[in-house]
Design a protein around this motif. Structure first.
Motif, PDB file in Angstrom:
ATOM      1  N   UNK A 277      22.893  34.372  -1.461  1.00 49.87           N
ATOM      2  CA  UNK A 277      22.684  32.958  -1.776  1.00 49.87           C
ATOM      3  C   UNK A 277      24.009  32.200  -1.845  1.00 49.87           C
ATOM      4  N   UNK A 278      25.091  32.964  -2.128  1.00 49.25           N
ATOM      5  CA  UNK A 278      26.379  32.289  -2.273  1.00 49.25           C
ATOM      6  C   UNK A 278      27.165  32.189  -0.972  1.00 49.25           C
ATOM      7  N   UNK A 279      26.505  32.500   0.140  1.00 49.72           N
ATOM      8  CA  UNK A 279      27.168  32.331   1.443  1.00 49.72           C
ATOM      9  C   UNK A 279      27.550  30.858   1.619  1.00 49.72           C
ATOM     10  N   UNK A 280      28.795  30.633   1.942  1.00 46.64           N
ATOM     11  CA  UNK A 280      29.276  29.262   1.984  1.00 46.64           C
ATOM     12  C   UNK A 280      28.931  28.590   3.317  1.00 46.64           C
ATOM     13  N   UNK A 281      28.142  27.522   3.232  1.00 45.33           N
ATOM     14  CA  UNK A 281      27.824  26.751   4.445  1.00 45.33           C
ATOM     15  C   UNK A 281      28.187  25.308   4.137  1.00 45.33           C
ATOM     16  N   UNK A 282      29.314  24.868   4.653  1.00 46.78           N
ATOM     17  CA  UNK A 282      29.823  23.557   4.251  1.00 46.78           C
ATOM     18  C   UNK A 282      29.003  22.399   4.815  1.00 46.78           C
TER      19      UNK A 282
END
Lengths: 335, 468
Positions: A277-282
């Protein structure tokens, strides 16, 4: 000769001792079996059986028993009367005392005064007698029998019991109109249809778009979990057909996110997600993703007021560079 | 390797492993969920007490709800609590609140019965138990929990796997142990048995020398002591016979000289005296004959009188024998026919062979009818020469045939006495034939005749290696 007689007498004695032992063992076994066979309250029926039926109560077996029957009544009123008569003695007949209460649902000291039905199908049955003498378990079984029997008629949607002029009260609660769905035969059976509101991020990635979806939970998983799993699987193509560009729903939940557990307590839903869930997708703002989760739960279930999100058991304090409040409420503007 | 012993050890070992594994797995299975059941059961006990202090059955109580949510989450499952009227007052899934449960196990729990079941496929356990009220045997509601038992199932699977591995390993060890045991202990015993059998056939100095382990060595030593003792006893017996025979021969010789002297003295003896003296003389002759035969047998038993092999023309030996017996045969008008098929030269002890065949020929004449016949043949192949002596005499009954080579055995004692037989002739013949490494057989039919067949190796036997 005397030794022969002595031998014969001895054999006779042995046989008699053996017989006594066998008899004693049989008695003991019977006693044990009987002890194990004490009757308990229960239900004896096959809900999948088709055809007209009514419920009776087997006093000896302490069981609610379903019996087949054929209606003879020509109209709804006659059939209602016919079914009620099979289950409850009418007041005028009770003085006869020839009816055997074991064949009816209610015991002979409880009689039916009358009944009426509204055009909407709400049937009210008025009973009289020693209703309070019934044990709570038996009372619940008899009530179930009455409602399930009457609601088989298409004209009857719900059933209410009155004791004299008073509404039935059980455990200090008034029991109003009941329907078959109020009685559960299988705890794990599919529950009611649930309509949930899935809040997806729109394709402009600036706001949330709410889509209604119906699902049929099978009751072995929390509904909140079903709901989130549905959200995480993304919108259906058909759901986006009617939406214009800029307002179409997309799945903004990071791929591979799993629900570790979700529970609701005191109006707060605690959601624990996996580290994906903490995968960074800017490209998508953090608060939109968080509210996609929170608003879906709050709008779908009226018992949820707030949502607390954790990742791998750790409370989320910040997400994609934004601070996260301790508990999320509905995003302003989301309906 | 002893197969029955090996199979027995393996079967017992593997059966024990299987039984122990089964008991262990069954016990493990039965008690796999004890911990979770115990914690839930004790929770429900305390819940009952707590509920009694509150109005939980009529309205929602936060503290109780909180504990119920905790236990549901703690076991990763669902909790439902129903009151005595089967009405759901708490459902952690929020779906059955207020509904009536017409479920047999729930109804049964209100009577005080617990229910526990595991769905191994889904890894889910269902546990239903009554909630006690203040009074004994009275229940105010039912507690239902459905929870994950993946951990227990995994643990149980691991236990089963390791138990199986241990059982298989133990079985392999038992098989190896069975092989080792039967090899270490049984094989030496078989060897002892074989060597004991060989000892009886060969050298008197043969000893048992099987020493695989301490126990077998002890057995070997004990057997050797027994062999020594039995050899000693046999030697004593043989010495005794020899000594006694020698001692008897001396006075017999003296008696013979004196009786001969009396008979040949020419003195005028009364007829009775002369007759008695003649009988005494013939008895002395017979006794000397017996003593000589005994001495011969004693010498052969002791094996001090070993076979002196010499290359001998067997045909000549037969000629000598037949010439000697011809007068005897003529006296009874018995025809003696000799058929020689080939010239035979063989390694034999000629004097002994002569004695052996002479005994057969003398018996053929002695036990023959007047006017009968004796048929003697000699034949040979590359390895053996064969002599047969066939007569047309009275024959021997089938029941007696197996005894005729026994010492002092006589078929017809009275007749043997008349003819002067000692009962040792055939025993001596058999000893001589055996000493040559040969074989003697007899075929006979009553009132028709008897045939003796002797087979002797052409070449002297090679000396066998001793066992020592």
């Amino acid at each position: 000769m005397s030794s022969l007689c002595a031998t014969t007498a001895s054999r006779e004695r042995d046989r008699s001792v053996l017989r006594s032992v066998v008899l004693l063992l049989c008695l003991l076994l019977s006693a044990l079996l009987l002890c194990g066979c004490e009757e308990e309250y229960g239900v004896e029926d096959n809900p999948e059986e088709t055809g007209s039926f009514y419920y009776a109560f087997d006093v000896a077996a302490k069981k609610l028993v379903r019996r087949s029957t054929e209606f003879t009544g020509a109209n709804a009123s006659e059939r209602i009367d016919e079914l009620l008569s099979m289950m409850v003695a009418k007041r005028e007949l009770s003085e006869d005392k020839t009816e055997i209460s074991a064949t009816r649902l209610y015991p002979s000291d409880i009689v039916m005064v009358g009944w009426d039905i509204s055009p909407e199908g709400d049937l009210t049955v008025t009973l009289e007698g020693e209703y309070s003498e019934l044990s709570r378990t038996r009372e619940a079984l008899l009530r179930a029998g009455l409602v399930l029997t009457m609601c088989q008629l298409p004209e009857v949607g719900r059933v209410r019991i009155r004791i004299g002029e008073e509404t039935l009260v059980v455990n200090q609660k008034e029991i109003g109109f009941m329907q078959p769905s109020d009685f559960v035969r299988d705890i794990g059976a599919p529950g009611d249809i649930v309509t949930i509101k899935l809040c997806f991020v729109n394709d402009a990635k600036k706001d949330l778009v709410t889509i209604d979806r119906i699902f049929y939970p099978d009751d072995y998983k929390p509904r909140e979990q079903y709901c989130l799993e549905t959200l995480f699987s993304g919108p259906l193509d058909s759901e986006n057909n009617d939406l214009k560009k800029g307002g179409k729903a997309i799945n903004a939940i990071p791929e591979g996110t799993k629900i570790i557990d979700v529970t609701t307590k005191g109006g707060i839903c605690y959601v624990n997600l996996s580290k994906e869930f903490q995968t960074n997708d800017k490209t998508v703002a953090g608060h939109l993703v968080l509210h996609s989760v929170a608003d879906t739960l709050i709008l779908s279930f009226d018992y949820i007021d707030k949502v607390v999100i954790s990742v791998e058991g750790k409370h989320l304090r910040s997400y994609r560079g934004e601070d996260v409040p301790s508990a999320l409420t509905v995003e302003t503007g989301t309906e | 390797m002893s197969l029955p012993l090996f199979l027995g050890i393996v079967f017992c070992g593997i059966a024990s492993c299987a039984v122990i594994s089964f008991i262990f797995i069954t016990y493990s299975n039965r008690h796999a969920y004890d911990n979770s059941k115990k914690s839930i059961s004790s929770f429900v006990d305390s819940l009952g007490h707590e509920i009694d202090q509150t109005s939980f059955w009529t309205e929602s109580v936060d503290s109780v709800n909180s504990e119920l949510y905790s236990i549901a989450n703690g076991h990763n499952g669902r909790v439902i609590v129903a009151d005595a009227g089967l009405c759901v007052v708490f459902d952690s899934y929020h779906t059955k609140q207020g509904k009536i449960l017409l479920v047999s196990e729930i109804i049964s729990a209100l009577q005080g019965n617990e229910y526990f079941d595991v769905n191994a496929e889904e890894g889910i356990a269902t546990y239903i138990l009554p909630v006690s009220s203040g009074s004994e045997n009275s229940y105010s509601g039912v507690f239902y929990i459905r929870y994950s038992v993946h951990d227990e199932l995994t643990r149980h699977r691991i236990i089963r796997r390791y138990t199986a591995m241990i059982a298989v390993s133990l079985s392999i060890i038992i098989v190896a142990f069975g092989i080792a045991l039967t090899t270490i202990f049984v094989q030496p015993l078989h060897r002892i048995s074989r060597e004991l059998a060989e000892i009886s056939d060969i050298s008197p100095d043969a000893r048992l020398d099987v020493r695989n382990n301490r126990q077998v060595s002890e057995i070997s030593d004990t057997m050797n002591k027994i062999l020594d003792r039995s050899r000693e006893m046999e030697e004593n017996r043989q010495n005794f016979v020899s000594d006694v025979s020698h001692e008897l021969k001396t006075p017999m010789t003296s008696m013979k000289i004196l009786s001969d002297a009396l008979l040949m003295s020419g003195a005028d003896l009364p007829d009775t005296v002369r007759e008695f003296l003649t009988d005494i003389n013939s008895e002395i002759d017979r006794e000397n004959h017996i003593i000589s035969d005994l001495l011969a047998l004693a010498r052969m038993d002791r094996k001090t009188d070993t076979v002196k092999y010499e290359r001998t023309h067997i045909n000549e030996v037969l000629d000598i024998i037949l010439n000697r017996i011809r007068p005897m045969a003529e006296a009874k008008q018995i025809e003696v026919v000799c058929e020689i098929y080939r010239d035979v030269y063989a390694d034999v002890d000629a004097p002994k062979l002569m004695m052996a065949i002479s005994n057969l020929c003398v018996n053929a004449i002695t036990y023959n009818h007047e006017g009968g016949s004796v048929y003697v043949t000699l034949n040979a192949n590359m390895n053996y020469f064969y002599i047969t002596v066939q007569d047309t005499g009275c024959g021997i009954a089938e029941s007696e045939i197996s005894h005729i080579f026994e010492r002092f055995y006589r078929v017809d004692k009275d007749r043997s006495r008349e003819t002067g037989g000692t009962g040792l002739g055939l025993a001596i013949t058999k000893e001589i034939v055996n000493a040559h490494g040969g074989q003697i057989k007899v075929y006979s039919k009553l009132n028709e005749g008897t045939t003796f067949s002797v087979r002797i190796p052409i070449y002297k036997p090679l000396r066998k290696e001793g066992l020592a």
